[in-house]
Design an enzyme around this catalytic site. Structure first.
Site, mmCIF file in Angstrom:
data_model
loop_
_atom_site.group_PDB
_atom_site.id
_atom_site.type_symbol
_atom_site.label_atom_id
_atom_site.label_comp_id
_atom_site.label_asym_id
_atom_site.label_seq_id
_atom_site.Cartn_x
_atom_site.Cartn_y
_atom_site.Cartn_z
ATOM 1 C CE LYS A 306 -4.154 -2.079 1.982
ATOM 2 N NZ LYS A 306 -3.657 -3.358 2.504
HETATM 3 O O1 6AU Z 1 -9.297 -12.110 5.293
HETATM 4 P P1 6AU Z 1 -8.566 -11.279 6.299
HETATM 5 O O2 6AU Z 1 -9.432 -10.260 6.984
HETATM 6 O O3 6AU Z 1 -7.797 -12.096 7.291
HETATM 7 O O4 6AU Z 1 -7.432 -10.497 5.489
HETATM 8 C C1 6AU Z 1 -7.708 -9.556 4.523
HETATM 9 C C2 6AU Z 1 -6.458 -9.072 3.843
HETATM 10 C C3 6AU Z 1 -5.491 -8.335 4.766
HETATM 11 C C4 6AU Z 1 -5.709 -6.872 4.480
HETATM 12 O O5 6AU Z 1 -4.534 -6.103 4.617
HETATM 13 C C5 6AU Z 1 -6.187 -6.872 3.044
HETATM 14 O O6 6AU Z 1 -6.790 -8.148 2.812
HETATM 15 N N1 6AU Z 1 -7.198 -5.823 2.719
HETATM 16 C C6 6AU Z 1 -6.978 -4.961 1.648
HETATM 17 C C7 6AU Z 1 -5.943 -5.124 0.657
HETATM 18 C C8 6AU Z 1 -5.743 -6.360 -0.038
HETATM 19 O O7 6AU Z 1 -5.306 -4.229 0.278
HETATM 20 C C9 6AU Z 1 -7.866 -3.919 1.425
HETATM 21 C C10 6AU Z 1 -9.052 -3.833 2.183
HETATM 22 O O8 6AU Z 1 -9.907 -2.999 1.946
HETATM 23 N N2 6AU Z 1 -9.261 -4.753 3.168
HETATM 24 C C11 6AU Z 1 -8.365 -5.736 3.450
HETATM 25 O O9 6AU Z 1 -8.640 -6.537 4.353
HETATM 26 O O10 6AU Z 1 -4.193 -8.707 4.376
#
Ligand code: 6AU
Length: 471
Positions: A306
């Site tokens: 990011k």
């Molecule tokens: O399924 P989780 O909640 O364990 O993990 C979700 C992953 C984490 C967050 O840093 C990322 O997705 N993420 C992102 C990304 C990919 O950039 C954006 C967002 O809006 N929400 C989110 O959870 O690694």
């Protein structure tokens, strides 16, 4: 029938009298001159004309069968659709031109269900593009559209374009018909008619107005050919050959756990998303085995860094420091907050080809991202197709850009949230309803009793949702 024609003639004269149709020299939206100008917005100020119009349209609708709901093309046709709804008893839905900044972000307001047949109501049709935009949003919600009733067909090619896009147009009046009624009523002379005829002959709209591309109906394989980003092309190919649109968020904090996870879950994913700065025992020794596993199991390494700084700092963050991200990650995430500079920084430090995912929306509750920020991010992505592989978002923001990939995090089959603002949806929902091409699953897999079996389950659910979407 004769009666109907008399009403129509009287209605044409009324339109002329209230200046809804004017003859002379006018500049159009795109700067061209036109001898005839239709401004149906004034109708709202003449309830008697509106009533006549609603009655005439009601007659027109009688031949169209199985209509469940009607929808006016915003904004001029909204009051017309309301009048038709009151006359006919057909329920109405409303299309928002912009989704709200808050709440549900619904584009279609009102009560409807998937499979409902919607009749479109429009005032004037030139190219038909406004109708097609409304149809696109309705179809996105699973609403069927095959007919549109319109007050005036300007006879500039719109009927054909609509037909090519599956919409039958039923016009109350064509421009020639309207003019002949006005000549008969001595409102205009024959010379005016000649000018309009010549104008129409010289100003036909060609079909290319709206290509009507819908990325949700194209396979990943077809889309591999449509992207301009080399890594996105590779990713589409991997998704297609491995039959997986699952990206694992490998948010573990020990290097050996990361390698084990990559090894075990590797066969079922298209990309492995890391937060490399959370690895407590990180050393550059981790990088070659990680790259080797990714190569062997055919998935891409995706560092969710990011980036969000000025270009020069991003260049350094991407290529220097202990993590040397540009040496192993072919995909990275970036914020669009500082504009194009972040992309320049990534490009400057790219050793090989790189794909950037710009974050346009988030799964976090209470995010400060606004609708205009989201829109500008999608615009930035479209302006740099060589570098941007896709968008991180929660909604279908770019239906007509099949080269971009929608990456949607916040996916879990057992939970709807965590205790820190993360919000989850199901695989079927994000792919089937929200336009996700790739779903990111983290703790749903990493914290499961059996991560491998769970990864297989997510992979199957996500792939099935994708194949259903193509039908
Ligand atoms: O399924 P989780 O909640 O364990 O993990 C979700 C992953 C984490 C967050 O840093 C990322 O997705 N993420 C992102 C990304 C990919 O950039 C954006 C967002 O809006 N929400 C989110 O959870 O690694």
């Amino acid at each position: 029938m004769a009666n109907q024609e008399q009403t129509l003639k009287a209605f044409a004269v009324q339109l002329f009298q209230i200046d809804a149709i004017k003859f002379g020299e006018f500049k159009t939206k795109v700067g061209l001159m036109t001898p005839v100008y239709c401004d149906l917005r004034v109708i709202v100020s003449y309830p008697d004309v509106m009533k006549t119009l609603a009655n005439l349209l009601e007659q027109q609708i009688k031949d169209i069968t199985n209509v469940d709901i009607i929808c006016g093309v915003p904004y001029t046709a909204l009051p017309i659709a309301t009048a038709v709804s009151l006359n006919t008893g057909l329920p109405m839905v409303m299309r928002r031109k912009e989704a709200k900044d808050y709440g549900t972000r619904k584009l279609i307001e009102g009560v409807f269900k998937e499979g409902d047949k919607c009749l479109i109501v429009e005032d004037v049709v030139t190219s038909g593009s406004s109708i097609l935009e409304t149809v696109k949003d309705l179809q996105n919600e699973g609403i069927k559209c095959s007919d549109a009733i319109v007050l005036l067909n300007r006879e500039q090619g719109g009927a054909n374009i609509l037909k090519n896009n599956g919409i039958n147009m039923h016009a109350l009046l064509t421009l020639s018909q309207l003019i002949s009624y006005l000549i008969e009523a001595k409102c205009i002379d024959v010379a005016t008619n000649e000018k309009v005829k010549q104008y129409l002959a010289e100003n036909q709209v060609k079909d290319a107005v709206l290509p009507a591309i819908n990325r949700l109906k194209l396979s990943y394989q077809e889309r591999a050919k449509l992207t301009k980003n080399v890594v996105a092309e590779k990713l589409f190919q991997i998704m297609s050959t491995k039959q997986t649109n699952l990206c694992l968020a490998a948010d573990v904090t020990v290097a050996s756990d990361l390698l084990n996870l990559a090894e075990q879950v590797g066969p079922y994913i298209c990309a492995l998303k890391t937060h490399i700065d959370i690895i407590e025992d990180f050393s550059s020794n981790l990088l070659s085995p990680l790259k080797e596993i990714a190569h062997r199991h055919n998935f891409l390494l995706f560092e969710d860094r990011k980036f969000a700084d000025i270009g020069k700092t991003v260049e350094l963050q991407f290529s220097k420091g202990i993590h040397l991200i540009s040496s192993w990650a072919s995909l990275v995430t970036a914020h669009s907050l500082l504009g194009k500079g972040v992309l320049d920084g990534i490009k400057a430090a790219s050793l090989d080809s790189c794909g950037v995912f710009l974050l346009a929306e988030t799964s976090a509750a209470g995010s400060l991202i606004t609708e205009s920020y989201t829109k500008s991010t999608v615009k930035l992505a479209s302006d740099y197709p060589q570098l941007v592989a896709g968008i991180v978002c929660q909604n279908n923001l770019f239906l007509d850009n099949p080269g971009l990939i929608q990456l949607t995090p916040g996916v879990n089959i057992n939970k709807t949230s965590d205790n820190m603002g993360q919000q989850y949806n199901s695989p079927e929902f994000v792919v089937g309803k929200k336009g996700a091409d790739i779903a990111v699953v983290g703790r749903g897999i990493t914290e499961a009793k059996d991560p491998v079996e769970t990864a297989k389950l997510y992979r199957n659910l996500l792939w099935e949702a994708y194949t259903m979407r193509l039908k």
